[in-house]
Design an enzyme around this catalytic site. Structure first.
Site, PDB file in Angstrom:
ATOM      1  N   ASP A 248       3.754 -27.983  -8.437  1.00 37.66           N
ATOM      2  CA  ASP A 248       3.859 -26.851  -7.503  1.00 37.66           C
ATOM      3  C   ASP A 248       3.066 -25.665  -8.043  1.00 37.66           C
ATOM      4  O   ASP A 248       3.172 -25.319  -9.233  1.00 37.66           O
ATOM      5  CB  ASP A 248       5.325 -26.457  -7.313  1.00 37.66           C
ATOM      6  CG  ASP A 248       6.139 -27.578  -6.668  1.00 37.66           C
ATOM      7  OD1 ASP A 248       5.526 -28.449  -6.027  1.00 37.66           O
ATOM      8  OD2 ASP A 248       7.371 -27.576  -6.814  1.00 37.66           O
ATOM      9  N   GLU A 260       5.894 -25.200 -11.446  1.00 36.26           N
ATOM     10  CA  GLU A 260       6.632 -26.209 -12.204  1.00 36.26           C
ATOM     11  C   GLU A 260       6.090 -27.595 -11.902  1.00 36.26           C
ATOM     12  O   GLU A 260       5.329 -27.790 -10.939  1.00 36.26           O
ATOM     13  CB  GLU A 260       8.127 -26.144 -11.915  1.00 36.26           C
ATOM     14  CG  GLU A 260       8.513 -26.383 -10.477  1.00 36.26           C
ATOM     15  CD  GLU A 260      10.015 -26.286 -10.276  1.00 36.26           C
ATOM     16  OE1 GLU A 260      10.759 -27.004 -10.973  1.00 36.26           O
ATOM     17  OE2 GLU A 260      10.453 -25.486  -9.434  1.00 36.26           O
ATOM     18  N   ASN A 262       7.413 -31.449 -11.164  1.00 35.06           N
ATOM     19  CA  ASN A 262       8.575 -32.238 -10.766  1.00 35.06           C
ATOM     20  C   ASN A 262       8.320 -33.716 -11.038  1.00 35.06           C
ATOM     21  O   ASN A 262       7.414 -34.315 -10.457  1.00 35.06           O
ATOM     22  CB  ASN A 262       8.834 -32.054  -9.267  1.00 35.06           C
ATOM     23  CG  ASN A 262       9.140 -30.612  -8.903  1.00 35.06           C
ATOM     24  OD1 ASN A 262      10.273 -30.164  -9.002  1.00 35.06           O
ATOM     25  ND2 ASN A 262       8.122 -29.872  -8.496  1.00 35.06           N
TER      26      ASN A 262
END
Length: 308
Positions: A248, A260, A262
């Site tokens: 992101d 971040e 994921n």
């Protein structure tokens, strides 16, 4: 092949996990797999309910499911599982640790401060970040417990709320710009998805309620596209991700800032990864096939390396 779809868990994202698991089961090819739904509440259940499966398709999110704990348990049981391994899962779940590694590698990410209690706000130099700031649980997901704080007076209640979900809280500089996400599958970038939430940021409602955000594959200018893909792949490799991940990003003035990484991104009907995969010509079922195939190959490779 007997595929155990593992969902539930104990984190704040339990309901999202169950949605992901149900969506996975709806799109798995019943002619290829024997599908076994496995809803867990603790480690003991994981051990007892996974007996006899050939691969664990992880639909878990948040602590216990996405932080390396379940991955380590499945490793000890000798059961292949989907997604990244223990180390990558653990590091990516810890926002502070992953941002430190990203910053050290020269990637752009917003400045931040960590606190473990509201009393630490007395000495934390939050003003140096400049308002607004983003307050979030360090190991949380789905934007649960996350708030945008615009004044000093709003800071303490926001930190107190985030502490309901985690023992440490990140206070992060707000970076204004275009929010995007760049999924990576088997080390290769998938199409970029642009995100325009109806609310002030991509919160829980924006993520999971139909019509609360505009999410569509976008075409970036060529130079920017190369920067975004390069940053996403650098994150993927640096944090030792495997099989798939979603990075992101906020783009500000042509610079991608990493929010971040994921390692088990959502796979509900509103999720970003299936939308990106569809733009690359992959149906949801084909995406799951690829995740299972690549994961089994990755686990075999890890096992062979560990034995040498």
């Amino acid at each position: 092949m007997k595929v155990g779809v593992i969902m539930g868990g104990t984190s704040s994202e339990r309901e999202v996990s169950i949605m992901t698991g149900q969506e996975m089961m709806a799109h798995l090819d019943v002619t290829r797999y024997e599908i076994v739904p496995i809803e867990i509440n603790d480690k003991r259940e994981l051990i007892s309910k996974t007996a006899g499966i050939d691969v664990a398709l992880l639909a878990l999110h948040g602590q216990y499911g996405e932080d390396g704990t379940v991955q380590g348990t499945l490793d000890s049981l000798g059961i292949p599982y989907t997604g990244s391994g223990v180390l990558s899962s653990s590091v990516c779940m810890d926002k502070d640790m992953s941002k430190q590694l990203l910053r050290y590698a020269g990637l752009h990410t917003a400045d931040w401060i960590m606190v473990n209690g509201v009393e630490e706000l007395m000495t934390a130099d939050v003003d140096a970040l400049g308002y607004p700031v983003v307050v979030k649980p360090n190991a949380g997901g789905s934007s649960i417990g996350t708030r945008i704080v615009r004044t000093r007076e709003q800071l303490e209640p926001a930190v107190a709320e985030a502490l309901r979900w985690d023992r440490s809280v990140m206070i992060e500089q707000w970076i204004g710009g275009e929010e995007i996400t760049c999924p990576v599958l088997d080390g290769k970038p998938l199409p970029v998805v642009g995100i325009k939430p109806n609310s002030e940021f991509f919160d829980y409602i924006s993520k999971y309620v139909e019509g609360e955000a505009e999410e569509q594959v976008i075409v970036l200018p060529e130079t920017l596209h190369k920067r975004v893909e390069a940053a996403a792949l650098q994150c993927y490799k640096l944090l030792k991700c495997s099989v798939y991940a979603r990075i992101d990003i906020i783009v500000q003035n042509g610079t991608p800032y990493i929010l971040e990484v994921n390692t088990l991104p959502g796979l509900t009907k509103n999720s970003l990864l299936p939308r990106s995969a569809a733009a690359a010509g992959m149906s949801f079922g084909q995406l799951l096939d690829a995740i299972i195939e690549y994961s089994i190959s990755e686990r075999r490779s890890e096992s062979k390396t560990n034995k040498e």
